[in-house]
Design a protein around this motif. Structure first.
Motif, PDB file in Angstrom:
ATOM      1  N   ASN A 185       0.804  -1.222   0.000  1.00  0.00           N
ATOM      2  CA  ASN A 185       0.000   0.000   0.000  1.00  0.00           C
ATOM      3  C   ASN A 185       0.835   1.270   0.000  1.00  0.00           C
ATOM      4  O   ASN A 185       0.438   2.283  -0.578  1.00  0.00           O
ATOM      5  N   THR A 186       1.988   1.245   0.673  1.00  0.00           N
ATOM      6  CA  THR A 186       2.766   2.470   0.855  1.00  0.00           C
ATOM      7  C   THR A 186       4.009   2.549  -0.013  1.00  0.00           C
ATOM      8  O   THR A 186       4.592   3.620  -0.159  1.00  0.00           O
ATOM      9  N   LEU A 205      -7.667  10.748   9.938  1.00  0.00           N
ATOM     10  CA  LEU A 205      -8.413   9.557   9.537  1.00  0.00           C
ATOM     11  C   LEU A 205      -9.902   9.851   9.644  1.00  0.00           C
ATOM     12  O   LEU A 205     -10.383  10.349  10.667  1.00  0.00           O
ATOM     13  N   SER A 207     -14.032   8.442   8.345  1.00  0.00           N
ATOM     14  CA  SER A 207     -14.833   7.384   7.739  1.00  0.00           C
ATOM     15  C   SER A 207     -16.312   7.716   7.888  1.00  0.00           C
ATOM     16  O   SER A 207     -16.740   8.309   8.886  1.00  0.00           O
ATOM     17  N   VAL A 253      -7.755   3.427  16.280  1.00  0.00           N
ATOM     18  CA  VAL A 253      -6.649   3.548  15.341  1.00  0.00           C
ATOM     19  C   VAL A 253      -5.702   2.397  15.648  1.00  0.00           C
ATOM     20  O   VAL A 253      -5.171   2.300  16.762  1.00  0.00           O
ATOM     21  N   GLU A 303       1.304   5.186  10.702  1.00  0.00           N
ATOM     22  CA  GLU A 303       0.877   4.221   9.685  1.00  0.00           C
ATOM     23  C   GLU A 303      -0.421   3.528  10.079  1.00  0.00           C
ATOM     24  O   GLU A 303      -0.800   2.528   9.475  1.00  0.00           O
ATOM     25  N   THR A 305      -4.435   2.641  10.872  1.00  0.00           N
ATOM     26  CA  THR A 305      -5.679   2.641  10.102  1.00  0.00           C
ATOM     27  C   THR A 305      -6.859   2.733  11.068  1.00  0.00           C
ATOM     28  O   THR A 305      -6.768   2.327  12.225  1.00  0.00           O
ATOM     29  N   SER A 307     -10.617   1.808  12.337  1.00  0.00           N
ATOM     30  CA  SER A 307     -11.712   0.840  12.298  1.00  0.00           C
ATOM     31  C   SER A 307     -12.755   1.278  13.317  1.00  0.00           C
ATOM     32  O   SER A 307     -12.450   1.996  14.267  1.00  0.00           O
TER      33      SER A 307
END
Length: 358
Positions: A185-186, A205, A207, A253, A303, A305, A307
């Motif tokens: 991905n990076t 971040l 959503s 995160v 880094e 993500t 949820s």
């Protein structure tokens, strides 16, 4: 009569056996062995015979190393010493066929061999580098490409100090003055020792929110985190339906190494159309604070993500309260059975019938 020197006889027998069972190198491997000085060279005496190697090549072992050859490469090259030991540890030709003899690096401090994986698409190249201080380590793939572009061992990172390894969601190789990470991905990223990160100064971040079940609520969640540990957890939830809803939101995160930083809203009510007076269909929040763990683990947090999970239950003013249903049909069927007489129940029945026609 002098007594027999059994030690001398033993050494003589060993030499005779060795000469009997070890064939002299020949062909391309023999040419390379002769160029390296033969029996008196760095590789020493041959061991055994020339043998087939994987993927159509040949090799011959010697006391101090080996010479490998493959027809696609053409020439035979030697590998010995600590680099030869690492080459053997990595599976010899499974790692790649040598495309150089062991050579001195341009800075005169280390030694290296380059290799080619003839069995892989594109025939990628790899290397093993050695210095007295770092030992021998392999480097390959896109991490090797990034290191080469940075100047090899004379660049900002210096020599490799590890083989490539898994680092959470990344592949990584360590160097004297930093490391290189890669993920699908990076891509590749160079991180120099003593530098906090080449990540952004903060991470943002965001959503959209929704439920998989019956509840007609939606919105968004937003998390901003900074290298000093400051964060802002904000969001918005809207109830578009008839039924009053109490919801809970859990957000996290999650870093590549598995650390998690959690945020939440617990049991907040958003009204539906059944609430006539003082109706609040929307909930907005903005929570700011500091978490020292964010600052202490910033390289990994950067880094991370996002949820989340959104859970909702209905609260009907006419008396049906506190239930959570896994599907829309089951939820509205319960409303139909239990609350036909109330305004909320009649509206719920209407929604159930509407749903059955979709």
């Amino acid at each position: 009569m002098k007594p027999l020197n059994f030690f001398f006889l033993g050494m003589l027998s060993f030499a005779l056996c060795a000469s009997t069972h070890a064939a002299e190198p020949y062909g391309k491997i023999g040419e390379k062995y002769a160029a390296l000085g033969g029996h008196g060279g760095a590789l020493g005496l041959p061991i055994g015979d020339e043998t087939n190697a994987p993927f159509g090549g040949r090799f011959h072992d010697f006391k101090m190393g080996s010479i490998d050859w493959h027809p696609q490469i053409g020439q035979a090259y030697e590998v010995y010493g600590a680099i030869g030991g690492k080459f053997h540890e990595l599976g010899n030709a499974q790692f790649g066929y040598p495309i150089t003899d062991e050579s001195t690096t341009p800075d005169r401090r280390g030694r290296y061999n380059h290799f080619r994986s003839v069995q892989l698409p594109g025939k990628p190249e790899s290397s093993i580098y050695w210095t007295p201080e770092t030992g021998a380590h392999e480097i390959h793939g896109l991490i090797r490409d990034a290191w080469a572009k940075s100047g090899w061992e004379r660049g900002e990172l210096g020599y490799p100090t590890s083989d490539e390894f898994q680092d959470g969601a990344f592949r990584r190789s360590n160097f004297e003055h930093g490391y290189i990470q890669w993920s699908q991905n990076t891509g590749t990223r160079i991180v120099k020792a003593g530098v906090a990160h080449d990540a952004p100064r903060d991470i943002h971040l965001r959503s959209a929110l929704s439920t998989d079940g019956w509840a007609p609520i939606s919105g968004w969640v937003d998390i901003v985190m900074k290298p000093n540990g400051d964060y802002v957890f904000s969001g918005h939830v809207h109830n578009a339906g008839a039924v009053n809803i109490r919801y809970s939101l859990a957000a996290a995160v999650v870093t590549p190494s598995g650390q998690s930083f959690g945020f939440g809203i617990n049991g907040h009510r958003v009204d539906g159309t059944e609430t006539v007076f003082g109706r609040h269909r929307d909930h907005n929040w903005n929570q700011a604070n500091n978490d020292p763990r964010i600052a202490a683990n910033w390289n990994s947090v950067a880094e991370g993500t996002l949820s989340w999970r959104l859970v909702a239950s209905a609260t009907i003013t006419s008396g049906i309260e506190n239930f959570i249903d896994s599907t829309a049909r089951e939820a509205f069927q319960k409303l139909n059975r239990s609350a036909n007489a109330s305004l909320g129940g009649q509206i719920a029945k209407f929604y159930m019938n509407l749903l059955s026609t979709l």
